[in-house]
Design a protein around this motif. Structure first.
Motif, short mmCIF file in Angstrom:
data_model
loop_
_atom_site.label_atom_id
_atom_site.label_comp_id
_atom_site.label_asym_id
_atom_site.label_seq_id
_atom_site.Cartn_x
_atom_site.Cartn_y
_atom_site.Cartn_z
N GLY A 53 -18.18 64.79 33.68
CA GLY A 53 -19.47 65.24 34.21
C GLY A 53 -19.57 65.06 35.71
O GLY A 53 -20.06 65.95 36.42
N CYS A 54 -19.08 63.93 36.21
CA CYS A 54 -19.11 63.71 37.66
C CYS A 54 -18.22 64.71 38.39
O CYS A 54 -18.58 65.19 39.48
CB CYS A 54 -18.68 62.28 37.97
SG CYS A 54 -19.88 61.02 37.50
N VAL A 55 -17.09 65.03 37.80
CA VAL A 55 -16.18 65.99 38.44
C VAL A 55 -16.77 67.39 38.42
O VAL A 55 -16.76 68.10 39.43
CB VAL A 55 -14.79 65.97 37.77
CG1 VAL A 55 -13.91 67.07 38.32
CG2 VAL A 55 -14.13 64.61 37.98
N VAL A 56 -17.31 67.81 37.28
CA VAL A 56 -17.95 69.13 37.19
C VAL A 56 -19.06 69.25 38.23
O VAL A 56 -19.16 70.25 38.97
CB VAL A 56 -18.51 69.35 35.77
CG1 VAL A 56 -19.48 70.53 35.76
CG2 VAL A 56 -17.38 69.59 34.78
N PHE A 89 -16.14 75.47 36.11
CA PHE A 89 -15.71 74.08 35.96
C PHE A 89 -15.93 73.55 34.54
O PHE A 89 -15.21 72.65 34.10
CB PHE A 89 -16.40 73.21 37.01
CG PHE A 89 -16.07 73.66 38.40
CD1 PHE A 89 -14.82 73.42 38.94
CD2 PHE A 89 -16.98 74.39 39.15
CE1 PHE A 89 -14.48 73.87 40.21
CE2 PHE A 89 -16.66 74.85 40.41
CZ PHE A 89 -15.40 74.59 40.94
N VAL A 90 -16.87 74.12 33.82
CA VAL A 90 -17.00 73.76 32.41
C VAL A 90 -16.12 74.65 31.54
O VAL A 90 -15.98 74.43 30.34
CB VAL A 90 -18.46 73.80 31.93
CG1 VAL A 90 -19.29 72.77 32.66
CG2 VAL A 90 -19.07 75.18 32.08
N ASN A 91 -15.51 75.65 32.17
CA ASN A 91 -14.51 76.50 31.53
C ASN A 91 -13.25 76.46 32.40
O ASN A 91 -12.86 77.47 32.99
CB ASN A 91 -15.01 77.92 31.39
CG ASN A 91 -16.25 78.03 30.53
OD1 ASN A 91 -16.16 77.96 29.30
ND2 ASN A 91 -17.41 78.17 31.16
N LEU A 140 -27.01 65.92 37.08
CA LEU A 140 -25.88 65.16 36.57
C LEU A 140 -26.16 64.60 35.18
O LEU A 140 -25.29 64.63 34.30
CB LEU A 140 -25.52 64.03 37.54
CG LEU A 140 -24.35 63.14 37.12
CD1 LEU A 140 -23.05 63.95 36.98
CD2 LEU A 140 -24.15 62.00 38.11
N SER A 141 -27.37 64.11 34.97
CA SER A 141 -27.73 63.58 33.65
C SER A 141 -27.58 64.66 32.58
O SER A 141 -27.09 64.40 31.47
CB SER A 141 -29.16 63.06 33.66
OG SER A 141 -29.27 61.92 34.49
N GLY A 142 -28.02 65.88 32.90
CA GLY A 142 -27.90 66.96 31.94
C GLY A 142 -26.46 67.37 31.70
O GLY A 142 -26.07 67.67 30.56
N ILE A 143 -25.66 67.37 32.76
CA ILE A 143 -24.24 67.73 32.61
C ILE A 143 -23.53 66.73 31.71
O ILE A 143 -22.82 67.10 30.76
CB ILE A 143 -23.57 67.81 33.99
CG1 ILE A 143 -24.12 69.00 34.78
CG2 ILE A 143 -22.05 67.93 33.83
CD1 ILE A 143 -23.72 69.01 36.24
N ILE A 144 -23.72 65.45 31.99
CA ILE A 144 -23.06 64.42 31.18
C ILE A 144 -23.60 64.46 29.75
O ILE A 144 -22.84 64.36 28.78
CB ILE A 144 -23.24 63.03 31.81
CG1 ILE A 144 -22.55 62.97 33.17
CG2 ILE A 144 -22.69 61.95 30.88
CD1 ILE A 144 -22.77 61.67 33.92
#
Length: 506
Positions: free
Chosen positions: A467-470, A499-501, A446-450
């Motif tokens: 980020g939390c939703v992805v 989800f990031v696209n 999660l840290s990396g996604i955000i």
């Protein structure tokens, strides 16, 4: 409107969530605005619940209805009357006699109409029939503040032991409508049909265990409700398009941000690797990792797209100057090596995210700043607030708000129904995620996604929300395909793509 159309509408949950106490105070005004009485509103609630119960369990013939003394019980009497009129065998067990129900309230009228239709009301200690196929839970509503007392607690226990599915009206009895906590016994519902608006306690905390499939009916008060400010926002995957737009065909890696990640003490290289790879998979243009020298070869071998260096005072200084965004904490440890790095990062005014041991050190030396996201799980939140985990979980909304007020910036309070709060009073709940995420490394991911979203120029709050939703939506997609048990954090990495696209989400 046909029943089919009505049922289809009920499947769609709104994104606005309203304070439970505020709803109770303004329910009468809402009914007046819609030109209906409170009893007519009760008839609408009972009708909506009956439709849903019939839709879910169309072949059930024997229903047991549990009714309390208040309006939740009144809704239950309406359900009982409609079910009996449809030819179902219905038995009602109630808490209290006629004298215990306020005759000036619509619940009393609903009780009397059930009697007038030929229905019986059995006392709370009556034996249950052996062939019950559906249980309607109308014992306790949104006004509950403390643990359920007898005879309510005993009926809740009995319902939970029974094999028949339970449909709760408005909220599972025993669950706190505002906090999602339960001080005592709570119904474990198969389905919950909530009325007028979503309440926070249906989406976070113990709610994730006991609400079951959640449905909603505004009872015809939608126009009035939309004129009122919600208490928080519910976030799901379809909203990702609001934050994540298709990329410019002429963009280059520099346009997508330079992210510096600091951590990975001895024996903890896996954490920093997962954070770095998650940032890349989320779309960060360049990701530089500063870690222990002995970790470098393994990280470069596992993910050559990462830029990896040994963490020294000089490399950190250069990295902080180079970076657009900073993430610190995954695998950082609490030795002098990690403490010195955190001290140096703390001097920067660039947007940053603190997680894991960075939060444990923040709890020892508190500080407030508005260019930072912190992402505590309940244990870390307890240390940051100087209280127990149970106290944090007893009111997650209040805990998230207090963390934002005390530490500034944006707070992501992880857990069942992750909450995102900022120091300006914005609040959201990520209505995604599942039990498969209860495994090591998910927070590092999660840290990396955000961090990766921050690098792509999202604001602190938007990056935290998206980020939390992805993160949770990718885990849900994986769980739908393979189940929850055995899910690893790294299993989510390939699942992030749609989800990031989000323009590619079917």
């Amino acid at each position: 409107m046909t029943d089919h159309k009505k049922n289809a509408d009920l499947l769609s949950l709104p994104y606005s969530v309203y304070d439970a106490q505020w709803l109770r105070q303004w329910e009468s005004s809402a009914a007046n605005a819609a030109g209906v009485s409170l009893y007519q509103l009760m008839l609408r609630a009972g009708s909506a619940a009956y439709r849903f119960a019939s839709w879910h369990y169309p072949f059930s013939r024997h229903w047991l209805v549990l009714a309390g003394k208040g309006n939740n019980g009144g809704d239950a009497y309406v359900v009982a009357r409609l079910a009996a009129a449809a030819g179902k065998r219905v038995q009602v067990i109630a808490c209290g006699d006629d004298d215990s129900v306020d005759r000036g309230q619509p619940a009393y009228q609903a009780r009397q109409e059930w009697r007038a239709s030929g229905g019986d009301i059995l006392p709370a200690d009556a034996p249950w029939p052996a062939d019950i196929e559906v249980i309607i839970d109308g014992l306790l509503g949104t006004g509950l503040q403390n643990a359920a007392r007898e005879p309510y607690a005993g009926l809740i226990q009995q319902a939970n032991r029974h094999l028949a599915p339970v449909i709760s009206l408005d909220i599972p009895s025993g669950l706190h409508a505002q906090t999602g906590a339960a001080a005592g016994e709570v119904i474990n519902a198969s389905v919950t049909v909530t009325f007028i608006a979503l309440k926070p306690g249906l989406l976070t905390g113990k709610a994730r265990r006991v609400v079951g499939q959640l449905h909603y009916d505004d009872l015809g008060l939608e126009e009035w409700l939309h004129s009122q400010p919600p208490a928080l926002e519910r976030l799901t995957a379809p909203q990702l398009t609001r934050w994540l737009k298709p990329r410019d065909p002429c963009s280059h890696k520099g346009d997508n941000g330079r992210l510096l990640i600091v951590g990975g003490d001895t024996g903890l290289s896996g954490a920093i690797r997962m954070t770095g790879e998650a940032a890349l998979r989320t779309g960060a243009g360049l990701v530089r990792v500063l870690t222990r020298e002995e970790n470098m070869a393994a990280l470069l071998t596992a993910r050559p797209e990462l830029m990896v260096e040994s963490l020294t005072e000089d490399s950190l200084g250069n990295g902080l100057e180079w970076a657009d965004i900073i993430v610190i904490g995954p695998g950082l440890g609490q030795s002098d090596w990690g403490k010195n790095a955190l001290h140096q990062v703390n001097l920067s005014d660039k947007p940053m995210l603190w997680d894991a041991d960075a939060l444990n050190m923040l709890a020892i030396t508190p500080g407030k700043r508005h260019n930072r996201i912190i992402t505590p799980h309940p244990g870390e939140a307890a240390r940051l607030l100087g209280r127990s985990v149970a106290e944090v979980e007893s009111d997650r909304l209040h805990s998230a708000r207090e963390l934002a007020e005390r530490y500034g910036g944006v707070v992501v309070l992880k857990g069942a129904g992750t909450l995102i709060a900022d120091h300006r009073a914005a609040l959201a709940v990520a209505d995604v995620g599942n039990a498969g995420m209860a495994s090591g490394g998910m927070g590092d991911l999660l840290s990396g996604i955000i961090g990766g979203l921050l690098a792509q120029r999202l604001s602190l709050y938007d990056a935290a929300c998206a980020g939390c939703v992805v993160h949770g939506a990718a885990a849900d997609a994986l769980a739908a395909e393979k189940g929850t048990r055995g899910m690893l954090a790294t299993d989510l990495l390939p699942a992030l793509f749609p989800f990031v696209n989000p323009e590619h989400i079917a």
